[in-house]
Design an enzyme around this catalytic site. Sequence first.
Site, PDB file in Angstrom:
ATOM      1  N   ASP A 148       0.862  -1.173   0.000  1.00 59.40           N
ATOM      2  CA  ASP A 148       0.000   0.000   0.000  1.00 59.40           C
ATOM      3  C   ASP A 148       0.904   1.230   0.000  1.00 59.40           C
ATOM      4  O   ASP A 148       2.135   1.112  -0.055  1.00 59.40           O
ATOM      5  CB  ASP A 148      -0.931  -0.040   1.209  1.00 59.40           C
ATOM      6  CG  ASP A 148      -2.217   0.745   0.998  1.00 59.40           C
ATOM      7  OD1 ASP A 148      -2.333   1.440  -0.028  1.00 59.40           O
ATOM      8  OD2 ASP A 148      -3.114   0.661   1.859  1.00 59.40           O
ATOM      9  N   GLU A 169      -0.076   4.690   1.771  1.00 64.31           N
ATOM     10  CA  GLU A 169      -0.210   5.695   2.817  1.00 64.31           C
ATOM     11  C   GLU A 169       0.765   5.493   3.965  1.00 64.31           C
ATOM     12  O   GLU A 169       1.126   6.447   4.655  1.00 64.31           O
ATOM     13  CB  GLU A 169      -1.649   5.713   3.361  1.00 64.31           C
ATOM     14  CG  GLU A 169      -2.685   6.226   2.386  1.00 64.31           C
ATOM     15  CD  GLU A 169      -3.248   5.136   1.487  1.00 64.31           C
ATOM     16  OE1 GLU A 169      -4.226   5.405   0.780  1.00 64.31           O
ATOM     17  OE2 GLU A 169      -2.698   4.009   1.503  1.00 64.31           O
ATOM     18  N   HIS A 173      -2.354  -0.140  -4.018  1.00 69.58           N
ATOM     19  CA  HIS A 173      -2.857   1.191  -3.665  1.00 69.58           C
ATOM     20  C   HIS A 173      -3.569   1.863  -4.833  1.00 69.58           C
ATOM     21  O   HIS A 173      -3.037   1.931  -5.955  1.00 69.58           O
ATOM     22  CB  HIS A 173      -1.706   2.092  -3.233  1.00 69.58           C
ATOM     23  CG  HIS A 173      -2.113   3.527  -3.053  1.00 69.58           C
ATOM     24  ND1 HIS A 173      -2.867   3.960  -1.975  1.00 69.58           N
ATOM     25  CD2 HIS A 173      -1.917   4.635  -3.831  1.00 69.58           C
ATOM     26  CE1 HIS A 173      -3.091   5.257  -2.089  1.00 69.58           C
ATOM     27  NE2 HIS A 173      -2.534   5.691  -3.202  1.00 69.58           N
ATOM     28  N   HIS A 181      -1.845   1.310   6.458  1.00 63.77           N
ATOM     29  CA  HIS A 181      -2.342   2.416   7.286  1.00 63.77           C
ATOM     30  C   HIS A 181      -3.458   1.929   8.198  1.00 63.77           C
ATOM     31  O   HIS A 181      -4.028   0.856   7.994  1.00 63.77           O
ATOM     32  CB  HIS A 181      -2.869   3.537   6.394  1.00 63.77           C
ATOM     33  CG  HIS A 181      -3.924   3.066   5.431  1.00 63.77           C
ATOM     34  ND1 HIS A 181      -5.248   2.923   5.791  1.00 63.77           N
ATOM     35  CD2 HIS A 181      -3.827   2.670   4.135  1.00 63.77           C
ATOM     36  CE1 HIS A 181      -5.932   2.477   4.749  1.00 63.77           C
ATOM     37  NE2 HIS A 181      -5.097   2.301   3.733  1.00 63.77           N
ATOM     38  N   HIS A 240      -8.109   5.367   6.754  1.00 61.00           N
ATOM     39  CA  HIS A 240      -9.380   5.149   6.066  1.00 61.00           C
ATOM     40  C   HIS A 240      -9.528   3.649   5.871  1.00 61.00           C
ATOM     41  O   HIS A 240      -8.615   2.875   6.188  1.00 61.00           O
ATOM     42  CB  HIS A 240      -9.432   5.867   4.718  1.00 61.00           C
ATOM     43  CG  HIS A 240      -8.476   5.315   3.709  1.00 61.00           C
ATOM     44  ND1 HIS A 240      -7.138   5.658   3.693  1.00 61.00           N
ATOM     45  CD2 HIS A 240      -8.639   4.415   2.705  1.00 61.00           C
ATOM     46  CE1 HIS A 240      -6.526   5.009   2.712  1.00 61.00           C
ATOM     47  NE2 HIS A 240      -7.417   4.237   2.102  1.00 61.00           N
ATOM     48  N   GLU A 292      -8.309  -2.434   6.454  1.00 57.02           N
ATOM     49  CA  GLU A 292      -7.540  -3.174   5.448  1.00 57.02           C
ATOM     50  C   GLU A 292      -6.580  -4.170   6.095  1.00 57.02           C
ATOM     51  O   GLU A 292      -6.347  -5.265   5.574  1.00 57.02           O
ATOM     52  CB  GLU A 292      -6.812  -2.179   4.551  1.00 57.02           C
ATOM     53  CG  GLU A 292      -7.782  -1.310   3.762  1.00 57.02           C
ATOM     54  CD  GLU A 292      -7.137  -0.122   3.060  1.00 57.02           C
ATOM     55  OE1 GLU A 292      -5.952  -0.228   2.685  1.00 57.02           O
ATOM     56  OE2 GLU A 292      -7.825   0.902   2.872  1.00 57.02           O
TER      57      GLU A 292
END
Length: 285
Positions: free
Chosen positions: A8, A10, A60, A104, A115, A134
């Site tokens: 990912d 972030e 991502h 994240h 998020h 996630e």
Amino acid sequence: MRVYVSADMEGITGLVDADDVQPGGRDYERGRSMMAEDVNAAVRGALAAGAREILVNDAHGPMRNLRPEDLHPRARLVRGKPKQMIMLEGLTGEYDAMVCVGYHARAGAPGVLSHSFMGHEIEDIWLDGRPTGEIGLAHATAAALGVPVVALTGDDAACAEMTEWDPSVAAVPVKYAHDRFAAELRPAAEARTAIEAAVAAALAPLPSRPAPSARSAPSAPSAAEVTLTVRWQSTTVPTTLLGLPGVTAENARTIRATGQLPALYRQFGVWMRVAASLTGQAPYC
């Protein structure tokens, strides 16, 4: 040893803002390079532990963030979308371990760029009543396939979330959240050294397994059923998703479905594609 890397953005070293992680952002190109460096540190750690095959999934947003020429030459790359398995595309029970890079914290958590999958569209997610995002869904799906998650990198909030979910996972903080768009950054060289060392150490104690060609079959998915519950920001998406088999309403903004992982994870991917078509907001991840 076969190692799967889900990458990912972030939670990558140095990145704190949407402009760092979204195509068109003023610092996105720099963010892509930073992402590649964190991933390559994990790849080096896996190779040091004896990995013979490494698959990296660009997990991502548009899933075209990693430039192939920036990736370590020993790693293969899954790039682009749509992907039925979203952040876990290509993961099977034949892999010996999974590493999460740049993850994240879930929606509502006080972490950098926190998020759950769709930015502002998904408000909360629960797996069997347990709050998740996630990180939890990736861990549970990998576990259902018989693949242990051995390491995760991200900010300190993501690391705490992973440790709460599974304390055996080596969690490597590369930054420390001050707010959703601010953090104290670990020096890049120090962070990548830590990623490489943690991945190598986490993979070293894994028991030896036969080469893929010598195995009788991939690990069978778990037969246990779980319930996935999602609360959306508005009623539009859940009302539409009630037209899918097996989806039921908890209230006007909350739906659930029960099934086995990884099939339920794939179904969740369909929910996100439907949501994207209704709201114009692409799955963010």
